[in-house]
Design a protein around this motif. Structure first.
Motif, PDB file in Angstrom:
ATOM      1  N   TYR A  15      14.190  12.616   4.031  1.00 19.73           N
ATOM      2  CA  TYR A  15      15.469  12.913   4.425  1.00 19.73           C
ATOM      3  C   TYR A  15      15.616  13.665   5.738  1.00 19.73           C
ATOM      4  CZ  TYR A  15      17.194  12.538  -0.455  1.00 19.73           C
ATOM      5  OH  TYR A  15      17.485  12.030  -1.455  1.00 19.73           O
ATOM      6  N   SER A  16      16.620  13.466   6.702  1.00 18.59           N
ATOM      7  CA  SER A  16      16.739  13.805   8.008  1.00 18.59           C
ATOM      8  C   SER A  16      17.365  15.335   7.744  1.00 18.59           C
ATOM      9  CB  SER A  16      17.286  13.083   8.906  1.00 18.59           C
ATOM     10  OG  SER A  16      18.533  12.672   8.576  1.00 18.59           O
ATOM     11  N   LEU A  17      17.467  15.851   8.925  1.00 21.37           N
ATOM     12  CA  LEU A  17      18.419  17.108   9.232  1.00 21.37           C
ATOM     13  C   LEU A  17      19.900  16.911   8.753  1.00 21.37           C
ATOM     14  CD1 LEU A  17      18.550  20.170   9.784  1.00 21.37           C
ATOM     15  CD2 LEU A  17      18.909  19.470  12.098  1.00 21.37           C
ATOM     16  N   TRP A  18      20.401  15.609   9.194  1.00 24.70           N
ATOM     17  CA  TRP A  18      21.709  15.491   8.877  1.00 24.70           C
ATOM     18  C   TRP A  18      21.985  15.142   7.491  1.00 24.70           C
ATOM     19  CZ3 TRP A  18      25.448  16.334  12.006  1.00 24.70           C
ATOM     20  CH2 TRP A  18      25.248  16.613  13.481  1.00 24.70           C
ATOM     21  N   ASP A  19      20.966  14.458   6.789  1.00 24.22           N
ATOM     22  CA  ASP A  19      20.899  14.191   5.321  1.00 24.22           C
ATOM     23  C   ASP A  19      21.350  15.519   4.540  1.00 24.22           C
ATOM     24  OD1 ASP A  19      20.894  11.621   5.560  1.00 24.22           O
ATOM     25  OD2 ASP A  19      18.559  11.659   5.364  1.00 24.22           O
ATOM     26  N   TYR A  20      20.396  16.484   4.948  1.00 28.02           N
ATOM     27  CA  TYR A  20      20.599  17.814   4.268  1.00 28.02           C
ATOM     28  C   TYR A  20      21.856  18.420   4.869  1.00 28.02           C
ATOM     29  CZ  TYR A  20      15.781  17.783   2.636  1.00 28.02           C
ATOM     30  OH  TYR A  20      14.627  17.458   2.079  1.00 28.02           O
ATOM     31  N   ALA A  21      22.436  18.279   5.995  1.00 31.23           N
ATOM     32  CA  ALA A  21      23.436  19.098   6.226  1.00 31.23           C
ATOM     33  C   ALA A  21      24.754  18.403   5.450  1.00 31.23           C
ATOM     34  CB  ALA A  21      23.666  19.012   7.650  1.00 31.23           C
ATOM     35  N   PHE A  22      24.620  16.996   5.301  1.00 32.06           N
ATOM     36  CA  PHE A  22      25.823  16.356   4.392  1.00 32.06           C
ATOM     37  C   PHE A  22      25.892  16.782   3.200  1.00 32.06           C
ATOM     38  CE2 PHE A  22      27.296  12.584   2.173  1.00 32.06           C
ATOM     39  CZ  PHE A  22      28.698  12.605   2.756  1.00 32.06           C
ATOM     40  N   LEU A  23      24.523  16.872   2.598  1.00 38.86           N
ATOM     41  CA  LEU A  23      24.356  17.087   1.178  1.00 38.86           C
ATOM     42  C   LEU A  23      24.939  18.777   0.721  1.00 38.86           C
ATOM     43  CD1 LEU A  23      23.418  16.602  -1.692  1.00 38.86           C
ATOM     44  CD2 LEU A  23      21.098  17.631  -1.006  1.00 38.86           C
ATOM     45  N   LYS A  24      24.454  19.610   1.693  1.00 39.12           N
ATOM     46  CA  LYS A  24      24.878  20.775   1.665  1.00 39.12           C
ATOM     47  C   LYS A  24      26.472  21.156   1.686  1.00 39.12           C
ATOM     48  CE  LYS A  24      22.355  24.287   1.363  1.00 39.12           C
ATOM     49  NZ  LYS A  24      21.833  25.090   0.505  1.00 39.12           N
ATOM     50  N   THR A  26      28.615  18.571   1.153  1.00 39.78           N
ATOM     51  CA  THR A  26      29.371  17.859   0.147  1.00 39.78           C
ATOM     52  C   THR A  26      29.102  18.852  -1.046  1.00 39.78           C
ATOM     53  OG1 THR A  26      28.600  15.969   1.063  1.00 39.78           O
ATOM     54  CG2 THR A  26      29.346  15.976  -1.439  1.00 39.78           C
ATOM     55  N   LEU A  27      28.197  19.545  -1.512  1.00 37.54           N
ATOM     56  CA  LEU A  27      28.101  20.342  -2.590  1.00 37.54           C
ATOM     57  C   LEU A  27      28.956  21.797  -2.394  1.00 37.54           C
ATOM     58  CD1 LEU A  27      24.446  20.276  -3.258  1.00 37.54           C
ATOM     59  CD2 LEU A  27      26.104  19.246  -4.606  1.00 37.54           C
ATOM     60  N   LEU A  28      29.112  22.237  -1.160  1.00 40.06           N
ATOM     61  CA  LEU A  28      30.104  23.352  -1.217  1.00 40.06           C
ATOM     62  C   LEU A  28      31.408  22.873  -1.264  1.00 40.06           C
ATOM     63  CD1 LEU A  28      30.279  26.173  -0.058  1.00 40.06           C
ATOM     64  CD2 LEU A  28      30.517  25.233   2.489  1.00 40.06           C
ATOM     65  N   SER A  29      31.760  21.737  -0.542  1.00 38.14           N
ATOM     66  CA  SER A  29      33.304  21.292  -1.010  1.00 38.14           C
ATOM     67  C   SER A  29      33.437  20.948  -2.291  1.00 38.14           C
ATOM     68  CB  SER A  29      33.403  20.038  -0.029  1.00 38.14           C
ATOM     69  OG  SER A  29      33.087  20.325   1.272  1.00 38.14           O
ATOM     70  N   LEU A  30      32.514  20.463  -3.064  1.00 41.10           N
ATOM     71  CA  LEU A  30      32.623  20.118  -4.426  1.00 41.10           C
ATOM     72  C   LEU A  30      32.706  21.418  -5.142  1.00 41.10           C
ATOM     73  CD1 LEU A  30      32.901  18.012  -6.410  1.00 41.10           C
ATOM     74  CD2 LEU A  30      30.220  18.311  -6.787  1.00 41.10           C
TER      75      LEU A  30
END
Length: 65
Positions: A15-24, A26-30
């Motif tokens: 995973y790249s930094l962008w993948d982790y940023a997108f995951l975080k 997404t989880l915050l929004s959810l």
């Protein structure tokens, strides 16, 4: 079980930094979305949800001597 953990750790190394940023994000929004839709439920069960935090906190908010 150990194989599943090792497999997920190997996958996380790619995973790249962008993948982790997108995951975080997404989880915050959810979490915000679920909290908004089920606000009545969470407010009526607040003591049940917060009791593990109050029971097992390392530094108590109230000092009882």
């Amino acid at each position: 079980m150990r194989e599943l953990i090792n497999r997920s750790l190997r996958a996380a190394k790619n995973y790249s930094l962008w993948d982790y940023a997108f995951l975080k994000t997404t989880l915050l929004s959810l979490g915000i979305l679920i909290g908004a839709y089920f606000a009545k439920f969470f407010l009526s069960h607040m003591s049940l949800l917060l009791s593990p935090l109050i029971e097992f906190e390392p530094y108590p908010l109230i000092n009882i001597n």
